[in-house]
Design an enzyme around this catalytic site. Structure first.
Site, PDB file in Angstrom:
ATOM      1  N   ASN A   7      -3.973  -1.263  13.233  1.00 20.04           N
ATOM      2  CA  ASN A   7      -2.721  -0.261  12.264  1.00 20.04           C
ATOM      3  C   ASN A   7      -2.799   0.767  12.782  1.00 20.04           C
ATOM      4  OD1 ASN A   7      -1.443   0.890  10.127  1.00 20.04           O
ATOM      5  ND2 ASN A   7      -2.623  -0.804   8.446  1.00 20.04           N
ATOM      6  N   ARG A  99       1.318  -3.936  13.374  1.00 16.27           N
ATOM      7  CA  ARG A  99       1.718  -3.345  11.793  1.00 16.27           C
ATOM      8  C   ARG A  99       3.047  -2.002  12.729  1.00 16.27           C
ATOM      9  NH1 ARG A  99       0.112   0.394   7.310  1.00 16.27           N
ATOM     10  NH2 ARG A  99       1.853   0.193   6.055  1.00 16.27           N
ATOM     11  N   HIS A 189       5.388  -2.691   2.301  1.00 20.62           N
ATOM     12  CA  HIS A 189       4.462  -2.958   2.150  1.00 20.62           C
ATOM     13  C   HIS A 189       4.467  -5.325   1.687  1.00 20.62           C
ATOM     14  CE1 HIS A 189       2.462  -0.344  -1.337  1.00 20.62           C
ATOM     15  NE2 HIS A 189       2.256  -0.079  -0.155  1.00 20.62           N
ATOM     16  N   ARG A 250       2.002   9.823  -5.531  1.00 23.21           N
ATOM     17  CA  ARG A 250       3.025   9.744  -5.334  1.00 23.21           C
ATOM     18  C   ARG A 250       4.187   9.858  -6.763  1.00 23.21           C
ATOM     19  NH1 ARG A 250       3.027   5.620  -1.137  1.00 23.21           N
ATOM     20  NH2 ARG A 250       2.896   6.264   1.052  1.00 23.21           N
ATOM     21  N   GLU A 396      -3.617  -8.515   5.105  1.00 17.56           N
ATOM     22  CA  GLU A 396      -1.597  -8.554   6.253  1.00 17.56           C
ATOM     23  C   GLU A 396      -2.284  -8.822   7.256  1.00 17.56           C
ATOM     24  OE1 GLU A 396      -0.048  -4.567   4.594  1.00 17.56           O
ATOM     25  OE2 GLU A 396      -2.336  -4.715   3.895  1.00 17.56           O
TER      26      GLU A 396
END
Ligand code: AMP
Length: 414
Positions: A7, A99, A189, A250, A396
């Protein structure tokens, strides 16, 4: 098969080595042989390596780019210090799973990487200018360092949401903007939400097509996903990961007119406003303290900090609104599942999100919620809750490893 799962972020590389039996995929037979994190790539990097059953080893080293970071990982994997029994040489690595953040409309599932796939990921750079370039650097570094003979697979964050109907992915903007510039909601996601659907189905003994849940990935980045018949039918992140829930830094949903207003009131450029919305808003912006939920909870509990409480309350209310709207568009669901650093660990957030939702069928068991061991998953709903409530750790890397095995072994499943 030994799979290196990578990743690559803009200045970080995370990895795991997962040993997986292609004949027993999805049976929980995988082994984590090693994992690690390399941060601050581009300067004096902080490195953490951990082999199965050993304590983590931390060090620093100058790493100028992603290639240098991956070279460092590969050297460590085969070194005597790592002592990874199944990996004596790089030839013991069977494949690499990456990823990749943005697959646009082109990539609807994981794919083995070839020239065309590389070109497709490049084509999505304008949609994910911060993420896809780092993912590409990781892929190219592996090609260089391991050779073309080691297959590589791309697993896209957006792919799980390729099943969104038009009514979920289109904005109420002039339609030609979608055709001309691919402006639509993509969602992110996806690998985490897919894992949650997979895990929930496994725990309940359901076929994937029978999984009907609202998945809440609450971490530094946050998104909710409505999963109906095992497929994503709506999600909160949109054209970029900025839309939807309030996150660490965010803003999530805001009225877009604020951009122009801020531009004239504060003299900020569009770029500066974008940075503000992505990096200085959310929990950090509201509290004025931190983007870290654990710290906010401590501030609220020990110092009765009003804005820490406000930030947590705003965060939870936004989640609650989306849970309600997803239960509406799904015509009800069997469960709401919390995951991510906050979802999995914060009983405070879970309690506030689920408060006053009994009319919708959600009733938390306060005792189970508070005593759920951190890092472990479980059912935290009251016995008479019509909709189950669970908190589960996401994984993940496992999804990436399984997809890599499927793509490389040429299995048709998935
Ligand atoms: P992630 O991006 O999934 O690693 O999640 C990071 C977020 O999870 C941060 O806001 C952390 O403060 C939060 N988090 C981790 N552990 C806890 C905890 N025990 N209680 C509350 N928040 C936590």
């Amino acid at each position: 098969m030994n799979i290196l799962v990578l990743n690559c972020g803009s200045s970080t590389v995370k990895f795991q080595i997962i040993q997986s039996d292609p004949e027993r995929l999805e049976n929980g037979s995988e082994r984590r042989l090693a994992s690690g994190l390399l941060e601050r790539i581009g300067s004096q990097a902080l490195i953490t390596f951990k082999a199965e059953g050993q304590t983590p080893h931390k060090s620093t080293a100058p790493l100028k780019d992603h290639r240098a970071a991956i070279d460092k990982i590969l050297r460590w994997i085969v070194s005597p210090e790592a002592r990874i029994e199944s990996i004596r040489a790089l030839s013991d690595l069977d494949a690499v799973g990456h990823r990749v953040v943005h697959g646009g409309e082109k990539f609807q599932k994981s794919v083995r990487i070839d020239k065309n796939v590389l070109a497709g990921i490049e084509d999505c750079i304008e949609l994910a200018p911060l993420h896809n370039p780092a993912n590409l650097k990781g892929i190219r570094a592996c090609q260089d360092l391991l050779g073309e003979g080691v297959p590589q697979v791309a697993v896209f964050d957006t792919a799980f949401h390729s099943t969104l109907p038009e009514t979920a992915y289109l904005y109420g903007l002039p339609y030609h903007l979608y055709l001309r510039h691919r402006i639509r909601r993509y969602g992110f996601h996806g690998t985490s939400h897919r894992y949650i659907a997979f895990k929930y189905g496994q725990m309940m003994g359901l076929e994937p097509k029978d999984v009907n849940i609202v998945s809440l990935h609450l971490g530094n980045g946050c998104s909710a996903c409505a999963i109906k018949n095992g497929r994503s039918i709506d999600t909160t992140m949109g054209f970029t990961p900025l839309e939807g829930l309030i996150m660490g830094t965010r803003a999530g949903d805001v009225d877009p007119s604020i951009v122009d207003f801020l531009h004239s009131k504060e003299g900020l450029s569009i770029g500066e406003i974008d940075t503000m919305l992505n990096k200085q808003s959310g929990l950090l912006g509201v509290s004025g303290l931190t983007s870290d939920m654990r710290e906010l909870e401590e501030e609220e509990a020990h110092n009765q900090d009003r804005r820490a409480r406000l930030a947590i309350d705003l965060f939870c209310r936004r989640v609650q609104k989306y849970v309600g709207s997803y239960l509406a568009i799904m015509n009800g669901a069997d469960a709401v599942v919390f995951t991510g650093g906050i979802g999995q660990n914060s009983d405070v957030v879970r309690q506030r999100v689920c408060a006053n939702m009994d009319w919708l069928g959600l009733k938390l068991d306060d005792q189970k919620n508070r005593t759920l061991p951190r890092g472990e998953g479980g059912d935290i709903s009251a016995a008479d809750s019509r909709v189950k409530i669970l908190a589960l750790p996401t994984d993940e890397e496992l999804m990436i490893a399984q997809d890599t095995v499927r793509c490389v072994a040429g299995s048709t499943r998935g």
